[in-house]
Design a protein around this motif. Sequence first.
Motif, PDB file in Angstrom:
ATOM      1  N   HIS A 199      68.426  49.873 -27.567  1.00  0.00           N
ATOM      2  CA  HIS A 199      69.823  49.440 -27.683  1.00  0.00           C
ATOM      3  C   HIS A 199      70.642  50.412 -28.525  1.00  0.00           C
ATOM      4  CE1 HIS A 199      68.772  45.565 -25.898  1.00  0.00           C
ATOM      5  NE2 HIS A 199      67.689  45.595 -26.652  1.00  0.00           N
ATOM      6  N   LYS A 200      71.770  50.811 -27.968  1.00  0.00           N
ATOM      7  CA  LYS A 200      72.692  51.707 -28.691  1.00  0.00           C
ATOM      8  C   LYS A 200      74.115  51.199 -28.499  1.00  0.00           C
ATOM      9  CE  LYS A 200      70.242  56.127 -27.910  1.00  0.00           C
ATOM     10  NZ  LYS A 200      69.225  55.826 -26.876  1.00  0.00           N
ATOM     11  N   ARG A 201      74.881  51.238 -29.574  1.00  0.00           N
ATOM     12  CA  ARG A 201      76.311  50.950 -29.430  1.00  0.00           C
ATOM     13  C   ARG A 201      76.995  52.194 -28.899  1.00  0.00           C
ATOM     14  NH1 ARG A 201      80.708  50.070 -34.180  1.00  0.00           N
ATOM     15  NH2 ARG A 201      79.891  52.130 -34.680  1.00  0.00           N
ATOM     16  N   PRO A 212      76.710  42.383 -26.998  1.00  0.00           N
ATOM     17  CA  PRO A 212      76.246  41.370 -27.939  1.00  0.00           C
ATOM     18  C   PRO A 212      77.411  40.845 -28.784  1.00  0.00           C
ATOM     19  CG  PRO A 212      75.425  43.580 -28.531  1.00  0.00           C
ATOM     20  CD  PRO A 212      76.272  43.746 -27.322  1.00  0.00           C
ATOM     21  N   TRP A 246      77.529  48.067 -25.771  1.00  0.00           N
ATOM     22  CA  TRP A 246      76.226  48.668 -26.033  1.00  0.00           C
ATOM     23  C   TRP A 246      75.586  49.080 -24.711  1.00  0.00           C
ATOM     24  CZ3 TRP A 246      73.119  48.094 -30.855  1.00  0.00           C
ATOM     25  CH2 TRP A 246      73.899  47.686 -31.942  1.00  0.00           C
ATOM     26  N   HIS A 298      75.937  46.296 -22.148  1.00  0.00           N
ATOM     27  CA  HIS A 298      75.917  44.901 -22.563  1.00  0.00           C
ATOM     28  C   HIS A 298      76.834  44.696 -23.757  1.00  0.00           C
ATOM     29  CE1 HIS A 298      72.805  45.369 -25.899  1.00  0.00           C
ATOM     30  NE2 HIS A 298      72.504  46.435 -25.200  1.00  0.00           N
TER      31      HIS A 298
END
Lengths: 347, 347
Positions: free
Chosen positions: B227-229, B203, B214, B201
Motif C-alpha cells: 500500500h502506497k499513498r 482508505p 492509495w 483505493h
Amino acid sequence: MSIIKYQKNPIISISQVKPSRPDFEVVGVFNAGTATMNDEIVLLLRISERPINTDKTCVLAAVYDKNTDDLITMKFDKSDENYSFDDSRIISSGEQTYLTSISHLRVAKSKNGYDFEIEDKPALFPQNEYEAFGIEDPRIIKIDDDYYITFASSSYCGVVTELAKTKDFKHFERLGNIFAPDNKDVVIFPDKIGGMHYALHRPSTSALGKPEMWIASSPDLVSWGGHKRIAALRDGKFDDGRLGAGAVPIKTEEGWLEIYHGATKDNCYCLGAMLLDLEEPWKVLKRSDEPLVEPSETYEKSGFFGNVVFSCGLIQSGDFIKIYYGASDESIAVVDMKIDDILNNLK
Amino acid sequence: MSIIKYQKNPIISISQVKPSRPDFEVVGVFNAGTATMNDEIVLLLRISERPINTDKTCVLAAVYDKNTDDLITMKFDKSDENYSFDDSRIISSGEQTYLTSISHLRVAKSKNGYDFEIEDKPALFPQNEYEAFGIEDPRIIKIDDDYYITFASSSYCGVVTELAKTKDFKHFERLGNIFAPDNKDVVIFPDKIGGMHYALHRPSTSALGKPEMWIASSPDLVSWGGHKRIAALRDGKFDDGRLGAGAVPIKTEEGWLEIYHGATKDNCYCLGAMLLDLEEPWKVLKRSDEPLVEPSETYEKSGFFGNVVFSCGLIQSGDFIKIYYGASDESIAVVDMKIDDILNNLK
C-alpha cells in the motif's frame, strides 16, 4: 487459575533505556515483540521518546521529515486555541493530530527471561513517510531462518501496518505496507493453515464500524485479503470499547490460543484469551468471560497512560507461557501461566 | 477543452427504475460501473431505495438481517435525542450510524450509450453481514471471459470493498472482502503491470490520516498489499476535502489516465484527471489543476445530495470517451470527451 505476575515486575523500566539522542528523554518502554534466538529470549521493545522540554508554555512533537531524512521538532503553544492538549498523548486540531512522543524499536536479550540486556541503539527507527510519527507494537513470527516482524506505523497518512524481516535482529529489511490505514494489532499465525498464511488485524473505521478483531489470509505474507470480522465488542464486559490481537497465537490440541487485549469504553486495557479453530481460524470457539490479566499493581495502574496491560508477545516453554506485556504504556512486565489453566477457564 | 455534457442528461432517472419491492421507493440511481458485452454498453447501476414512509414523526432505515436473510425496517423517532437527523443521508448516535437508504446493483443495457433499458430485478442485492447497510459504487474490469466487479459494502462492520465476478451479468459469484474497513473507491487496473495486478483505493482513517488516494498490488485479485499513498489533498483546490479513484484507468501512450473524484471541504464533488506512470503506476505524472467536470446543471446541483458529480466508469471508443457519472446522488448523466483534450489539459 494460577496467575503469577513476576515479583520483580516491571522487568524493564525507562531508567534502563538510553535515549536515541542526547536531546531526547525516554518516556516509555513497552509492548515488546518476542522471539527466541540462540538459546536467548529476544524482546523487540517499543521505546517512546520525546524532545526534552524545559518550556512549560509549549508542547513539542518530534516528527520524521523525509526531506531531511531526520527528525524535526514541532513546537505547539499551549495557549493556541486551534489545538487541544487534553489527552497527554496527542496534540489535536480539527485538521491534524500529532503525537507527543515518537516510538522506535530496540532489541533486548535475556537468558532467563527476566533479566534483559538492552541495546544502546535502535533496531528499527522511523525512516519513511509512513513512519513520520513513529513505529509501534511489533509482533514476531519465525519462518525457516527468517524472523518476520509486523509493526504499526503512524503518520500524516494514518496508521498502516508494515512488515520487516531479519535473520539476526541486527539487519532488517522492510517489505512494505501490508495493511492500509487505519490498521494495527496485526499478528501473523506462526504456521500456514490450508496452504495460506493468516493474520489477525484490527481496522479502525471512520464512521459505521467499531474497533474489533478481523482475520485475513495471504499467499505470500505481503498481500492480504479474505477479510472477515471474527470477534466483536461485548457489552458490559472488559472488551466493550475495543479489542485486538495481542501475542502470536500458539497451537494447542484444542485450537489456536490467542492472548488478546480488550479495553473498556473508559480505556482500561486488559488481557483476555480466545480459542480459534485449528483449520478454520476465523471461527472463535471460546473466549474469556473475565480478564486474564488486568491492571492491579501500581505499575499497571499509573504511568504514561495508566490502567493498561497490553501484550505483543509470549514465550512458550512446554506447558507454560511467559506473557510479556506493556504496563501503563511505560514499562514491561511478565506473567507466567500454565496453558491448560487458560484453556480450562475459557467459556 | 471541448466538454459536451449530453443534451438530454440525465440519461437515467429514478422514475425509470422499478423498486425492488412494493413497499420501497427508489431515491437514487447513480454511480454506475461500465462494461461492454455483445456490442452493448452495460451499466451496473447503484440503486438506492428506502421504505415508503407516511409518518413524518419518524425516520426509517432498511437493514439486511442475516438471521432472517431478509431486510428489516428500523424505525427512529425524530424526537429521540439520542440520534441526530441533521444529515438526510444518515441517522447517527454516538454509538452507531445507520443509512436512510439502502443500495443494490442492477443492470442496464444500451446499443447507443444514451438510451438504456433497465432490468426490473436487482443483479446484486445485500445478502451477508458486511452488506447490511447496502452495496455501492461498482467498478468493472474484464479479464479473459470474466468481468470482475469491485463494490463497497456498508454495515455495522464499517465499509469494506468486495470483489465479485460474472460472465454474463446474470450470474454473479462473490469472492470475499478484498479491502478491510474503511475502504472504498477501489478500482482495479485493466491489465497487469510487471506481473502484478494494481488497484487504486481510498482508505478512510480514524484520526491521523486524510481521505486520499492509495495504490496496492496483488498477485491474485483477492489479496492486496504494497500500500502506497499516491495522491494527497490539495489546499484551495477542488480536491482539498477528499479524493478517490473514479473510472477504471485507460492506457494511453503517455500513461494511465485516471478520471477521479475530488471534493471540497464543503462536499462539492467534481471530476478531475490524473496521469500515472505506465510501468510504475504509483507515480503521478500529471494532475488536473481545475475540475474536468463540475456541478453546473440543475440535475447536478440539486437532488438527493446536491453538488455532486461522481464517476465509476467510462466507455472508450477510439480517441473518445463517454464518462458516465452520478449527479447529485440521484440520476445518471454522461459527458463525451476527447482523450487528447484531457491529456493536454493536465499540469
